[in-house]
Design a protein around this motif. Sequence first.
Motif, PDB file in Angstrom:
ATOM      1  N   VAL A 200      -0.416  -8.023   2.269  1.00  9.12           N
ATOM      2  CA  VAL A 200      -1.247  -7.632   1.137  1.00  9.12           C
ATOM      3  C   VAL A 200      -0.857  -6.224   0.705  1.00  9.12           C
ATOM      4  O   VAL A 200      -0.678  -5.341   1.535  1.00  9.12           O
ATOM      5  N   VAL A 201      -0.730  -6.016  -0.603  1.00  6.94           N
ATOM      6  CA  VAL A 201      -0.423  -4.696  -1.142  1.00  6.94           C
ATOM      7  C   VAL A 201      -1.699  -3.871  -1.133  1.00  6.94           C
ATOM      8  O   VAL A 201      -2.730  -4.308  -1.651  1.00  6.94           O
ATOM      9  N   ALA A 202      -1.651  -2.687  -0.530  1.00  9.29           N
ATOM     10  CA  ALA A 202      -2.791  -1.768  -0.519  1.00  9.29           C
ATOM     11  C   ALA A 202      -2.365  -0.499  -1.239  1.00  9.29           C
ATOM     12  O   ALA A 202      -1.290   0.041  -0.975  1.00  9.29           O
ATOM     13  N   PHE A 203      -3.229  -0.027  -2.127  1.00 11.12           N
ATOM     14  CA  PHE A 203      -2.884   1.104  -2.978  1.00 11.12           C
ATOM     15  C   PHE A 203      -4.097   1.992  -3.164  1.00 11.12           C
ATOM     16  O   PHE A 203      -5.194   1.508  -3.402  1.00 11.12           O
ATOM     17  N   SER A 204      -3.892   3.300  -3.039  1.00 18.25           N
ATOM     18  CA  SER A 204      -4.955   4.251  -3.328  1.00 18.25           C
ATOM     19  C   SER A 204      -4.412   5.359  -4.207  1.00 18.25           C
ATOM     20  O   SER A 204      -3.400   5.965  -3.869  1.00 18.25           O
TER      21      SER A 204
ATOM     22  N   SER B 159      -6.114   3.726   8.762  1.00 17.97           N
ATOM     23  CA  SER B 159      -6.675   2.649   9.576  1.00 17.97           C
ATOM     24  C   SER B 159      -6.532   1.275   8.927  1.00 17.97           C
ATOM     25  O   SER B 159      -6.374   0.279   9.630  1.00 17.97           O
ATOM     26  N   VAL B 160      -6.604   1.210   7.592  1.00 19.63           N
ATOM     27  CA  VAL B 160      -6.626  -0.104   6.941  1.00 19.63           C
ATOM     28  C   VAL B 160      -5.295  -0.519   6.325  1.00 19.63           C
ATOM     29  O   VAL B 160      -5.046  -1.718   6.172  1.00 19.63           O
ATOM     30  N   PHE B 161      -4.441   0.415   5.966  1.00 15.46           N
ATOM     31  CA  PHE B 161      -3.146   0.036   5.401  1.00 15.46           C
ATOM     32  C   PHE B 161      -2.327  -0.824   6.372  1.00 15.46           C
ATOM     33  O   PHE B 161      -1.678  -1.772   5.939  1.00 15.46           O
ATOM     34  N   PRO B 162      -2.352  -0.547   7.692  1.00 15.08           N
ATOM     35  CA  PRO B 162      -1.634  -1.443   8.604  1.00 15.08           C
ATOM     36  C   PRO B 162      -2.197  -2.870   8.604  1.00 15.08           C
ATOM     37  O   PRO B 162      -1.448  -3.830   8.762  1.00 15.08           O
ATOM     38  N   ILE B 163      -3.498  -3.024   8.394  1.00 16.18           N
ATOM     39  CA  ILE B 163      -4.094  -4.358   8.318  1.00 16.18           C
ATOM     40  C   ILE B 163      -3.535  -5.095   7.106  1.00 16.18           C
ATOM     41  O   ILE B 163      -3.165  -6.267   7.198  1.00 16.18           O
ATOM     42  N   ALA B 164      -3.458  -4.394   5.986  1.00 23.14           N
ATOM     43  CA  ALA B 164      -2.890  -4.999   4.776  1.00 23.14           C
ATOM     44  C   ALA B 164      -1.428  -5.365   5.014  1.00 23.14           C
ATOM     45  O   ALA B 164      -0.983  -6.463   4.668  1.00 23.14           O
ATOM     46  N   GLN B 165      -0.671  -4.459   5.620  1.00 21.69           N
ATOM     47  CA  GLN B 165       0.752  -4.695   5.884  1.00 21.69           C
ATOM     48  C   GLN B 165       0.952  -5.922   6.764  1.00 21.69           C
ATOM     49  O   GLN B 165       1.798  -6.762   6.485  1.00 21.69           O
TER      50      GLN B 165
END
Length: 167
Positions: free
Chosen positions: A141-145, A131-137
Amino acid sequence: MKLKTFTFIFVFAIVGLVAGMIGCERAKRVVQPATQPGGLSGEIPIGVVLPQTGDLGPGEFGPGALVMENSFNLALEEINTSQLLGDVSLKFIIEDDMSTVEGAIEAFNKLIHQDKVSVILGVWTSQVAKSVFPIAQENGVVAFSPVVVASGLAEIIVKNGKLEVFE
């Protein structure tokens, strides 16, 4: 997993993110002061989104994502005291996703639009990440887990100006 191995993995991941972020044009605009065009200095804010409350937060069934938060903080301390980054230091802005997708979306939007971070770490579940990685994209913004493993997360792309997620 032993604490030293766990710590090494997080330190390595954060150093890799910082190295990649330093080369990123948006990161350069965030951390490079106008008075010192020759190099980076200052503090780089990094968002961290974890469940600190709700079903996945610390409680009667265990520490929840507190384990990941403690590991991030340990890595942050080691990086900032190592002087590997010179005059640059890292700072975490930690947000609670309240163990919900809605809470994570709110946390991501705050970190991106209000705090102006270039990197967000954390995200405890694959459902939240989807749900949130597309918001970062969408916002560059780089999103990492370090813990989500759902297929399709690496295939989030923008095609013809429209966000698409391939699974």
